[in-house]
Design an enzyme around this catalytic site. Structure first.
Site, mmCIF file in Angstrom:
data_model
loop_
_atom_site.group_PDB
_atom_site.id
_atom_site.type_symbol
_atom_site.label_atom_id
_atom_site.label_comp_id
_atom_site.label_asym_id
_atom_site.label_seq_id
_atom_site.Cartn_x
_atom_site.Cartn_y
_atom_site.Cartn_z
ATOM 1 N N SER A 1 0.682 -1.311 -0.090
ATOM 2 C CA SER A 1 -0.021 -0.076 -0.070
ATOM 3 C C SER A 1 0.778 1.234 -0.155
ATOM 4 C CB SER A 1 -0.896 -0.093 1.234
ATOM 5 O OG SER A 1 -2.093 1.095 1.172
ATOM 6 N N GLU B 1 -8.931 -5.516 -3.924
ATOM 7 C CA GLU B 1 -8.443 -4.636 -2.846
ATOM 8 C C GLU B 1 -9.527 -3.851 -2.299
ATOM 9 O OE1 GLU B 1 -5.381 -3.784 -2.567
ATOM 10 O OE2 GLU B 1 -4.310 -4.513 -4.336
ATOM 11 N N HIS C 1 -7.465 -5.762 0.429
ATOM 12 C CA HIS C 1 -6.211 -5.117 0.625
ATOM 13 C C HIS C 1 -5.614 -5.365 2.069
ATOM 14 C CE1 HIS C 1 -3.793 -1.530 -0.687
ATOM 15 N NE2 HIS C 1 -4.037 -1.103 0.780
#
Length: 561
Positions: free
Chosen positions: A253, A373, A469
């Site tokens: 990320s 995600e 995610h």
């Protein structure tokens, strides 16, 4: 095999409450840090450190560093050193400045506890502390690292893996419990380094135009902190059993965004040798003109004149954090965006636009993402998990326009039994930026780039199986047993963790992620586009979702992608 559905069933999961994960998300995203997914349990002090008595203290390992000696802990057969300063306090006259060397100390400094996390909005409530004693304190004396190693100076010359945490450029901590390097270091015989560095306004407020040369580097202070970490690794890591000539930076990320940027930064050249970008492909930075406008708006909000830049170094931390907090602002008020600045100095160009940076052309790279995600950012009770066909189309059309029907048809052909919600999340998560980054890296032809898509599905949210995610991180760190709230419990978890952590550390060791327990993983090229589909079973696919990729290539890119 479906790219979404897992190859094996999981029958032994914990009854982890879906509301708890929702609580984690709401905490992580407070203060506008929507990308703070990786900041789980930021900066918590491990319970083991509190149990040390005087006898064990003096039996603990001691290592000489460039600033002084540090004493660590033998924890689960891994030598752990926490809160080691790599830079001086960034408070006062050091605020917005490039990092400075830490003050040397005499004697032996105990490195038993995590150091301060960078100032940021929000933080985990006590309900999320799990088995740990206290949350770490935030503060500007936050330039600290943790080091995890199997052994000291034994001639093994281990690969070094430097972890950069997520949370966008706004929040998070490398000292989070989720990123504990104990298991990865021990199981794969590597040295793991996790990093705290400056964030948000403290790390990325560009003052070069308003304040002159004194502040010329302020827009990238947070990444210059990371450069200082890599210099510390170069100068010290051999004493911890690591090889300073074989350093891999890896991050997810926001950590991936930071690595994307480091690959284009001249100050970082030669300080790392391989890179892994997980769900964080950044193509463009913020240009000086836009960064200067953000500074003007912030100064006005603080009641300061353009010639009062020095006043910013004296304002309380809380006042600066309050100034960038967009909660409660009038509708339509743009949020403050603090991110790396193309300043012509430490970052002379956009990271991966219009091409990959030549300065890091010789660095092998892994880049990839997870299958859905956006489901991390969606509460378990959200209507997005129970869309009907018409609502799915209505939600997709504003972004994908006339291509919406074709995209839906392509995914339905691949997965006839997928629900409208599954299709919605899959379409939104197509990794256009990651593919573009891999294409541009491969075009340089000087070092390989490897592509993956992580498709394993977590079972922890009320039966809504998806690949959110951050879900790959417990497998990368080989600590799945520590994170049932993220991945549940089941006999399939540890084998996948061994494969995933094994591939990452094989890459750190050799520059190639292939291992004996998974299919051979060839480099990504514009012709074959080899992509490793990671699930309980691994499968190599050339150009997965080819037709979807062609459609996505003709759509406008999201801002900054």
């Amino acid at each position: 095999m479906s790219l979404l559905k897992s190859g094996n069933s999981r029958n032994h999961f914990s009854n982890f409450s879906p509301s708890r994960r929702a609580l984690m998300k709401s905490t992580l995203f407070s203060g506008g840090a929507a990308a703070a997914a990786s900041a789980l349990f930021g900066g918590l002090i491990p319970a083991e450190a509190w149990a040390l008595d005087a006898a064990s203290k003096y039996e603990s390992p001691v290592v000489e560093t460039s600033a002084g000696k540090v004493r660590g802990v033998n924890q689960a057969s891994t030598l752990t050193f926490r809160g080691i300063p790599y830079g001086a306090s960034t408070a006062g006259s050091n605020r917005f400045m490039p990092p400075r060397k830490p003050e040397p100390w005499t004697g032996v400094r105990d490195a038993f506890q995590n150091g301060p996390t960078a100032p940021q909005q929000g933080g985990p409530p006590n309900a999320l502390i799990l088995n740990h004693k206290e949350p770490a304190v935030q503060g500007e004396d936050c330039l600290v690292i943790n080091v995890f190693t199997p052994s000291l100076a034994d001639g093994r010359n281990r690969p070094v893996m430097v972890w950069l945490h997520g949370g966008g450029f706004a929040s998070g901590a490398g000292s989070a419990h989720a990123f504990d390097g104990t298991y990865l270091a021990r199981s794969s015989d590597v040295v793991v380094v996790s990093v705290n560095h400056r964030l948000n306004i403290f790390g990325y407020l560009y003052l070069g135009d308003a304040g002159g040369d004194k502040y010329a580097d302020s827009g990238n202070a947070g990444l210059l902190d990371v450069v200082a970490v890599l210099e510390w690794v170069r100068d010290n890591i051999a004493h911890f059993g690591g090889n300073p000539g074989n350093v891999t930076v890896f991050g997810q990320s926001g950590g991936g965004l930071k690595i994307s940027t480091l690959l284009a930064m001249p100050p970082a050249k030669g300080l790392f040798h391989k890179a892994i970008i997980e769900s964080g492909s950044l193509l463009k930075g913020i240009h000086r003109e836009d960064a200067a406008k953000t500074t003007e708006r912030l100064m006005a909000k603080l009641g300061l004149q353009p010639n009062q830049v020095d006043e910013l170094q004296m304002l309380p931390v809380d006042r600066l954090l309050s100034a960038i907090d967009n909660r409660g602002a009038a509708p339509g008020t743009p949020p403050f965006n603090f991110a790396p600045v193309v300043d012509g100095r430490s970052l002379p160009r956009d990271p991966f636009d219009p091409a990959a940076p030549d300065i890091s052309a010789d660095i092998p790279l892994i880049v990839g993402s997870v299958n859905t995600e956006g489901t991390f950012f969606t509460p378990p009770d959200s209507p997005l998990f129970s869309l009907d066909d018409a609502t799915m189309r209505a939600r997709l059309t504003p972004r994908f326009g006339d291509a919406t029907d074709k995209l839906i048809d392509l995914y339905r052909k691949e997965m006839p039994n997928a629900s409208p919600s599954e299709i919605y999340f899959l379409i939104n998560a197509f990794p256009t930026a990651a593919i573009t980054q891999a294409e541009r890296k491969a075009a340089l032809g000087k070092a390989p780039v490897y592509m993956y898509l992580f498709a394993w599905e977590t079972p922890v949210e009320g039966g809504k199986r998806h690949s959110p995610h951050t879900v790959e991180l417990p497998f990368v760190f080989n600590n799945v047993l520590e994170q049932p709230e993220e991945v549940g419990n089941g006999p399939d978890l540890q084998p996948l963790a061994e494969k995933m952590s094994g591939a990452w550390t094989a890459f750190a060791r050799t520059g190639n992620p292939s291992t004996s327990v998974a299919p051979k993983w060839p480099a990504y090229t514009p012709t074959d586009r080899a992509t490793m589909m990671i699930n309980d079973e691994w499968k190599l696919v050339n150009d997965p979702r080819h037709d979807v990729r062609l459609i996505m290539n003709n759509l406008p890119s999201p801002s900054g992608a």
